[in-house]
Scaffold this motif. Structure first.
Motif, PDB file in Angstrom:
ATOM      1  N   PRO A  87       0.817  -1.215   0.000  1.00 39.45           N
ATOM      2  CA  PRO A  87       0.000   0.000   0.000  1.00 39.45           C
ATOM      3  C   PRO A  87       0.855   1.273   0.000  1.00 39.45           C
ATOM      4  N   GLU A  88       2.018   1.226   0.635  1.00 39.45           N
ATOM      5  CA  GLU A  88       2.883   2.410   0.669  1.00 39.45           C
ATOM      6  C   GLU A  88       3.539   2.714  -0.670  1.00 39.45           C
ATOM      7  N   ASP A  89       3.367   1.846  -1.652  1.00 41.16           N
ATOM      8  CA  ASP A  89       3.848   2.144  -3.000  1.00 41.16           C
ATOM      9  C   ASP A  89       2.854   3.010  -3.774  1.00 41.16           C
ATOM     10  N   THR A  90       1.696   3.251  -3.190  1.00 39.93           N
ATOM     11  CA  THR A  90       0.684   4.076  -3.846  1.00 39.93           C
ATOM     12  C   THR A  90       1.220   5.483  -4.088  1.00 39.93           C
ATOM     13  N   ALA A  91       1.160   5.917  -5.340  1.00 39.81           N
ATOM     14  CA  ALA A  91       1.690   7.227  -5.719  1.00 39.81           C
ATOM     15  C   ALA A  91       1.435   7.446  -7.205  1.00 39.81           C
ATOM     16  N   VAL A  92       1.715   8.664  -7.634  1.00 45.38           N
ATOM     17  CA  VAL A  92       1.798   8.932  -9.068  1.00 45.38           C
ATOM     18  C   VAL A  92       3.249   8.684  -9.482  1.00 45.38           C
ATOM     19  N   TYR A  93       3.435   7.875 -10.480  1.00 39.44           N
ATOM     20  CA  TYR A  93       4.763   7.506 -10.957  1.00 39.44           C
ATOM     21  C   TYR A  93       5.078   8.290 -12.223  1.00 39.44           C
ATOM     22  N   TYR A  94       6.249   8.925 -12.217  1.00 35.59           N
ATOM     23  CA  TYR A  94       6.667   9.766 -13.326  1.00 35.59           C
ATOM     24  C   TYR A  94       7.909   9.196 -14.005  1.00 35.59           C
ATOM     25  N   CYS A  95       7.860   9.186 -15.309  1.00 30.26           N
ATOM     26  CA  CYS A  95       9.041   8.822 -16.085  1.00 30.26           C
ATOM     27  C   CYS A  95       9.935  10.056 -16.209  1.00 30.26           C
ATOM     28  N   ASN A  96      11.229   9.834 -16.127  1.00 31.63           N
ATOM     29  CA  ASN A  96      12.209  10.914 -16.257  1.00 31.63           C
ATOM     30  C   ASN A  96      13.305  10.467 -17.207  1.00 31.63           C
ATOM     31  N   VAL A  97      13.612  11.325 -18.152  1.00 33.60           N
ATOM     32  CA  VAL A  97      14.701  11.048 -19.085  1.00 33.60           C
ATOM     33  C   VAL A  97      15.606  12.262 -19.153  1.00 33.60           C
ATOM     34  N   ALA A  98      16.895  12.030 -19.038  1.00 34.18           N
ATOM     35  CA  ALA A  98      17.877  13.110 -19.172  1.00 34.18           C
ATOM     36  C   ALA A  98      18.544  12.972 -20.528  1.00 34.18           C
ATOM     37  N   VAL A  99      18.377  14.013 -21.346  1.00 32.35           N
ATOM     38  CA  VAL A  99      18.980  14.042 -22.670  1.00 32.35           C
ATOM     39  C   VAL A  99      19.946  15.214 -22.713  1.00 32.35           C
ATOM     40  N   ARG A 100      21.184  14.918 -22.942  1.00 34.55           N
ATOM     41  CA  ARG A 100      22.237  15.945 -22.884  1.00 34.55           C
ATOM     42  C   ARG A 100      22.126  16.711 -21.562  1.00 34.55           C
ATOM     43  N   TYR A 101      21.861  15.953 -20.502  1.00 35.45           N
ATOM     44  CA  TYR A 101      21.772  16.427 -19.127  1.00 35.45           C
ATOM     45  C   TYR A 101      20.590  17.363 -18.884  1.00 35.45           C
ATOM     46  N   ILE A 102      19.654  17.418 -19.810  1.00 33.78           N
ATOM     47  CA  ILE A 102      18.427  18.180 -19.599  1.00 33.78           C
ATOM     48  C   ILE A 102      17.330  17.190 -19.205  1.00 33.78           C
ATOM     49  N   PRO A 103      16.669  17.374 -18.062  1.00 30.67           N
ATOM     50  CA  PRO A 103      15.639  16.427 -17.631  1.00 30.67           C
ATOM     51  C   PRO A 103      14.292  16.709 -18.277  1.00 30.67           C
ATOM     52  N   TYR A 104      13.619  15.632 -18.640  1.00 29.55           N
ATOM     53  CA  TYR A 104      12.263  15.703 -19.171  1.00 29.55           C
ATOM     54  C   TYR A 104      11.379  14.786 -18.339  1.00 29.55           C
ATOM     55  N   TRP A 105      10.104  15.170 -18.209  1.00 27.36           N
ATOM     56  CA  TRP A 105       9.174  14.435 -17.371  1.00 27.36           C
ATOM     57  C   TRP A 105       7.942  14.026 -18.160  1.00 27.36           C
ATOM     58  N   GLY A 106       7.418  12.855 -17.800  1.00 29.07           N
ATOM     59  CA  GLY A 106       6.133  12.443 -18.328  1.00 29.07           C
ATOM     60  C   GLY A 106       5.011  13.055 -17.509  1.00 29.07           C
ATOM     61  N   GLN A 107       3.786  12.751 -17.896  1.00 25.52           N
ATOM     62  CA  GLN A 107       2.629  13.346 -17.236  1.00 25.52           C
ATOM     63  C   GLN A 107       2.248  12.600 -15.963  1.00 25.52           C
ATOM     64  N   GLY A 108       2.813  11.418 -15.785  1.00 30.74           N
ATOM     65  CA  GLY A 108       2.538  10.642 -14.584  1.00 30.74           C
ATOM     66  C   GLY A 108       1.451   9.611 -14.793  1.00 30.74           C
ATOM     67  N   THR A 109       1.581   8.514 -14.068  1.00 26.53           N
ATOM     68  CA  THR A 109       0.560   7.466 -14.098  1.00 26.53           C
ATOM     69  C   THR A 109       0.298   7.010 -12.661  1.00 26.53           C
ATOM     70  N   GLN A 110      -0.966   6.902 -12.319  1.00 27.74           N
ATOM     71  CA  GLN A 110      -1.350   6.585 -10.944  1.00 27.74           C
ATOM     72  C   GLN A 110      -1.208   5.087 -10.677  1.00 27.74           C
ATOM     73  N   VAL A 111      -0.567   4.775  -9.573  1.00 28.87           N
ATOM     74  CA  VAL A 111      -0.494   3.406  -9.072  1.00 28.87           C
ATOM     75  C   VAL A 111      -1.134   3.398  -7.696  1.00 28.87           C
ATOM     76  N   THR A 112      -2.145   2.569  -7.535  1.00 28.44           N
ATOM     77  CA  THR A 112      -2.838   2.462  -6.259  1.00 28.44           C
ATOM     78  C   THR A 112      -2.812   1.011  -5.809  1.00 28.44           C
ATOM     79  N   VAL A 113      -2.308   0.797  -4.604  1.00 33.63           N
ATOM     80  CA  VAL A 113      -2.209  -0.557  -4.049  1.00 33.63           C
ATOM     81  C   VAL A 113      -3.146  -0.642  -2.856  1.00 33.63           C
TER      82      VAL A 113
END
Length: 115
Positions: A87-113
């Protein structure tokens, strides 16, 4: 510019599994790292796992042995296999990619346990 699209979140019972997928597109020349972060209500965003361009991985202590990060360089994708979810893993999970050291983020996906 880089675009990230996550999928695979949802509702699962404690002890269950989910697999998150992040597909990256755009100017992907020189990816430094790909990873997953999560943010639970009222808490700061935290690193869950990351994988470098060389394949080295880092995991948060509370997911070690339960979660596995992997990537498919040909598909510009990163995955997070989550087993033995709690249950403590419940959160919005975001993908992160660093391209040429610049971070980019996804919109997030909800995980509910559920317990």
């Amino acid at each position: 510019q880089v675009q990230l699209v996550e999928s695979g979140g949802g509702l699962v019972q404690a002890g269950g599994s989910l697999r998150l997928t992040c597909l990256a597109s755009g100017n992907m020349f020189r990816i430094n790292s790909m990873g997953w972060y999560r943010q639970a209500p009222g808490k700061q965003r935290e690193l869950v796992a990351s994988i470098s361009s060389g394949g080295g991985t880092i995991y948060a202590n509370d997911v070690k042995g339960r979660f596995t990060i992997s990537r498919d360089s040909a598909k510009n994708s990163v995955y997070l296999q989550m087993n033995s979810l709690k249950p403590e893993d419940t959160a919005v999970y975001y993908c992160n990619v660093a391209v040429r050291y610049i971070p980019y983020w996804g919109q997030g996906t909800q995980v509910t346990v559920s317990s």
